[in-house]
Design an enzyme around this catalytic site. Structure first.
Site, short mmCIF file in Angstrom:
data_model
loop_
_atom_site.label_atom_id
_atom_site.label_comp_id
_atom_site.label_asym_id
_atom_site.label_seq_id
_atom_site.Cartn_x
_atom_site.Cartn_y
_atom_site.Cartn_z
CE1 TYR A 225 -4.95 -5.89 5.06
CE2 TYR A 225 -4.77 -3.70 5.70
CZ TYR A 225 -4.92 -4.74 4.57
OH TYR A 225 -5.17 -4.20 3.57
CE LYS A 276 14.80 -1.81 4.39
NZ LYS A 276 13.62 -2.81 4.60
CG ASP A 358 11.17 -15.68 5.52
OD1 ASP A 358 11.27 -16.92 5.27
OD2 ASP A 358 11.37 -14.59 5.08
P1 NAP Z 1 -2.06 3.54 0.55
O1 NAP Z 1 -1.30 4.04 -0.52
O2 NAP Z 1 -1.65 3.49 1.84
O3 NAP Z 1 -3.29 4.99 0.70
C1 NAP Z 1 -4.16 4.86 1.61
C2 NAP Z 1 -5.23 5.95 1.30
O4 NAP Z 1 -6.08 6.10 2.64
C3 NAP Z 1 -4.73 7.37 1.32
O5 NAP Z 1 -5.26 8.10 0.27
C4 NAP Z 1 -4.95 7.80 2.57
O6 NAP Z 1 -5.11 9.43 2.72
C5 NAP Z 1 -6.27 7.27 2.89
N1 NAP Z 1 -6.44 7.43 4.34
C6 NAP Z 1 -5.86 6.83 5.05
N2 NAP Z 1 -6.40 7.01 6.51
C7 NAP Z 1 -7.52 8.01 6.20
C8 NAP Z 1 -8.39 8.49 7.23
N3 NAP Z 1 -8.64 8.36 8.37
N4 NAP Z 1 -9.52 9.33 6.52
C9 NAP Z 1 -9.61 9.08 5.13
N5 NAP Z 1 -8.56 8.65 4.12
C10 NAP Z 1 -7.52 7.97 4.91
O7 NAP Z 1 -3.20 2.47 0.23
P2 NAP Z 1 -3.06 1.55 -1.10
O8 NAP Z 1 -1.92 0.63 -1.09
O9 NAP Z 1 -3.34 2.46 -2.22
O10 NAP Z 1 -4.24 0.54 -0.64
C11 NAP Z 1 -5.53 0.96 -1.24
C12 NAP Z 1 -6.62 -0.25 -0.85
O11 NAP Z 1 -5.91 -1.46 -1.45
C13 NAP Z 1 -6.68 -0.35 0.59
O12 NAP Z 1 -8.11 -0.63 0.81
C14 NAP Z 1 -5.82 -1.42 1.18
O13 NAP Z 1 -6.33 -2.06 2.23
C15 NAP Z 1 -5.99 -2.43 -0.29
N6 NAP Z 1 -4.93 -3.38 -0.46
C16 NAP Z 1 -3.66 -3.04 -0.62
C17 NAP Z 1 -2.60 -3.81 -0.84
C18 NAP Z 1 -1.05 -3.30 -1.15
O14 NAP Z 1 -0.27 -4.15 -1.37
N7 NAP Z 1 -0.82 -2.00 -1.15
C19 NAP Z 1 -2.94 -4.96 -1.20
C20 NAP Z 1 -4.15 -5.51 -1.00
C21 NAP Z 1 -5.11 -4.71 -0.80
P3 NAP Z 1 -3.91 10.31 3.03
O15 NAP Z 1 -2.94 10.28 1.79
O16 NAP Z 1 -4.60 11.58 3.05
O17 NAP Z 1 -3.50 10.07 4.29
O1 GFB Z 2 4.58 -6.81 0.98
P1 GFB Z 2 5.02 -7.28 2.56
O2 GFB Z 2 5.58 -6.46 3.63
O3 GFB Z 2 3.77 -8.09 3.39
O4 GFB Z 2 6.16 -8.50 1.94
P2 GFB Z 2 3.19 -9.31 3.37
C1 GFB Z 2 6.84 -9.16 3.12
C2 GFB Z 2 7.61 -10.09 2.58
O5 GFB Z 2 8.72 -9.52 2.14
C3 GFB Z 2 8.18 -11.12 3.63
C4 GFB Z 2 10.07 -9.93 2.74
O6 GFB Z 2 8.46 -12.27 3.40
C5 GFB Z 2 9.51 -10.22 4.07
O7 GFB Z 2 10.17 -11.03 5.00
N1 GFB Z 2 10.80 -8.61 2.88
C6 GFB Z 2 12.14 -8.71 2.60
C7 GFB Z 2 10.64 -7.56 3.12
N2 GFB Z 2 12.63 -7.49 2.83
C8 GFB Z 2 11.58 -6.81 3.21
C9 GFB Z 2 11.78 -5.37 3.33
O8 GFB Z 2 12.32 -4.41 3.53
N3 GFB Z 2 10.14 -4.82 3.80
C10 GFB Z 2 9.34 -5.59 3.73
N4 GFB Z 2 7.89 -5.24 4.16
N5 GFB Z 2 9.23 -7.01 3.45
C11 GFB Z 2 1.05 -7.92 3.91
C12 GFB Z 2 0.10 -7.55 4.96
O9 GFB Z 2 1.70 -9.13 3.94
O10 GFB Z 2 0.48 -8.01 2.48
C13 GFB Z 2 -0.34 -6.46 4.63
O11 GFB Z 2 0.93 -7.91 6.06
C14 GFB Z 2 -1.22 -6.28 3.40
O12 GFB Z 2 -1.62 -6.30 5.47
C15 GFB Z 2 -0.06 -6.65 2.13
O13 GFB Z 2 -2.11 -6.83 2.96
C16 GFB Z 2 -0.70 -6.79 0.78
O14 GFB Z 2 2.86 -9.94 1.81
O15 GFB Z 2 3.68 -10.49 3.83
#
Ligand code: NAP
Ligand code: GFB
Length: 402
Positions: A225, A276, A358
């Protein structure tokens, strides 16, 4: 009825005029014709001075009411013209902001905070599969956007990243390549691409800043990613340098809020733990937090991030910008897990399962560049953000992504 056109019309007539007299004559239980207003007898009759004064006041009031009405009518007309002018101006400005990934966590947050959605085009995968170039081209051909906020991505928490590396790499490489290329070919004025702080080098000095992005490999749990997102930054820069395109990258930390993916396996830590804890309480079972709970993260509430992205759209063309709470607000996974348990009134049933990974220990981000541009941004407190997200999830359990 007083104030009605007929009533005002009747009263507008000078006392003693035919119409005036006629209407007065008709007033319920009106006086005998001998003491007609204005007649000598009437003027001489006791209290006529007061009557005249009263009448005078009434006429003034009516005139005042009339001129007020005219003033309001003018204002209203003025408002219509201003509104029309504003709409025309926007039309001429032709600003059309295409937002990909609009059904996701961040996309929905932006939709929620936008007062006027007129200039915005909200796209999901139902409108176009962005991994397919022809579908992406068709989208740009159809809407010819002037601005693009590219949020769409294949996204997931630690465990989804670890177990779906090919999908995380290929889906994101394809979507990003197609969007940036089309943004150039369709002469988009500004593209905002979305990276993530998890793509920074794992072995580095902290806090990390925008310039350190390519200083070493990312954490292996999300390397695919991370490299796909790094290529997005490289591609945006290539178009900036070769063609002067205004393609910029925003870099959020971990995001949480309503409309997230609450899937128990693929979701990020906060939505997964909320789901959860909800189930644990419902079934009277232990609330299991994966890992040791010791890793550190900076969490930004989705609507705060939405506001910052809309601010970036209007206010800065910085090549890349970290969007995060301060490094002092970095917290442990355990801290957030306990906030969630407290919201469910389930604190005494929380346990850690260290058999689970973790992931990266920390990815402390430096938001000083953002603060130098926007120093009084008011981030929501974790307690309030968790309260809102838990409330949204419990109220929307049936329809929430999970
Ligand atoms: P999300 O909730 O998973 O939503 C993903 C969106 O992308 C949905 O609207 C989905 O549409 C669309 N999508 C996925 N595959 C697609 C495809 N093949 N064609 C067209 N649309 C597609 O994502 P988010 O958490 O809002 O993340 C938004 C941005 O922030 C992303 O670029 C992500 O990498 C970045 N980001 C997220 C986090 C985080 O903690 N969530 C942290 C840092 C950066 P459908 O619903 O129609 O599938
Ligand atoms: O948000 P998260 O899944 O991703 O958080 P990262 C992971 C941390 O939460 C780890 C703990 O330290 C896990 O051990 N954790 C505890 C859990 N319980 C849970 C659980 O039930 N589910 C999950 N998911 N975690 C992500 C990247 O890293 O950060 C992605 O892998 C993205 O690509 C996202 O960029 C923002 O913060 O570790």
């Amino acid at each position: 009825m007083p104030g009605s056109k007929a009533w005002v019309k009747s009263l507008g007539q000078k006392p003693g005029s035919k119409a005036g007299v006629k209407s007065l004559g008709q007033s319920p239980g009106g006086k005998s014709r001998g003491q007609r207003p204005g007649s000598k007898a009437w003027v001489k009759s006791p209290g006529s001075k007061a009557k005249v004064k009263g009448l005078g006041l009434l006429v003034i009031k009516c005139h005042a009411y009339q001129s007020q009405r005219t003033w309001f009518q003018t204002q209203y007309k003025g408002f219509i013209y201003v509104n029309l002018f504003y709409k025309l101006y926007n039309l001429i400005q032709m600003k059309k902001v295409l937002i990909t990934g609009s059904s996701g966590l961040v996309g929905k947050a932006i939709q929620n905070i936008l007062p006027d959605k007129e200039q915005y085009i909200f796209i999901t995968s139902k409108d176009a599969d962005l991994t397919d170039m022809s579908e992406t081209k068709r989208l740009f051909e159809k809407y010819k956007p002037t601005h693009v906020i590219h949020l769409a991505a294949c996204v997931g928490g630690l465990y989804k990243n670890m177990n779906n590396k090919v999908e995380m790499l290929e889906q994101n490489l394809l979507m990003n390549f197609n969007i940036v290329k089309c943004a150039h070919d369709y002469k988009v004025e500004k593209l905002i691409a979305c990276l993530s702080t998890c793509i920074f080098p794992d072995k580095t000095t902290y806090p990390i800043n925008e310039e350190m992005l390519h200083d070493g490999p990312p954490h292996n749990s999300n390397d695919c990613y991370a490299y796909a997102k790094r290529m997005l930054e490289i591609q945006c820069n290539a178009y900036r340098e070769n063609y002067g395109d205004n393609f910029i990258c925003v870099i959020p930390t971990n995001i949480y809020g309503p409309y997230d993916n609450f899937n128990l396996e693929d979701g990020h830590v906060i939505p997964s733990l909320i789901h959860k804890c909800y189930l644990a309480k419902k079934e009277g079972k232990p609330f299991i937090v994966r890992g040791t709970g010791k890793p550190l993260r900076q969490f930004i509430y989705s609507e705060d991030l939405g506001k910052l992205i809309l601010w970036v759209l209007e206010n800065t063309n910085e090549r890349s910008l970290i969007l995060s709470v301060d490094k002092e607000d970095e917290v442990t996974i355990e801290h957030m897990a306990r906030l969630i348990a407290k919201e469910f009134d389930y604190e005494n049933n929380l346990f850690f399962d260290a058999s689970f990974s973790d992931g990266q220990y920390k990815k402390t981000a430096d938001n000083s560049k953002l603060m130098s541009l926007y120093n009084d941004f008011d981030f929501i407190a974790h307690e309030e953000g968790i309260k809102k997200t838990v409330k949204w999830f419990t109220n929307n359990y049936e329809t929430a992504r999970k």
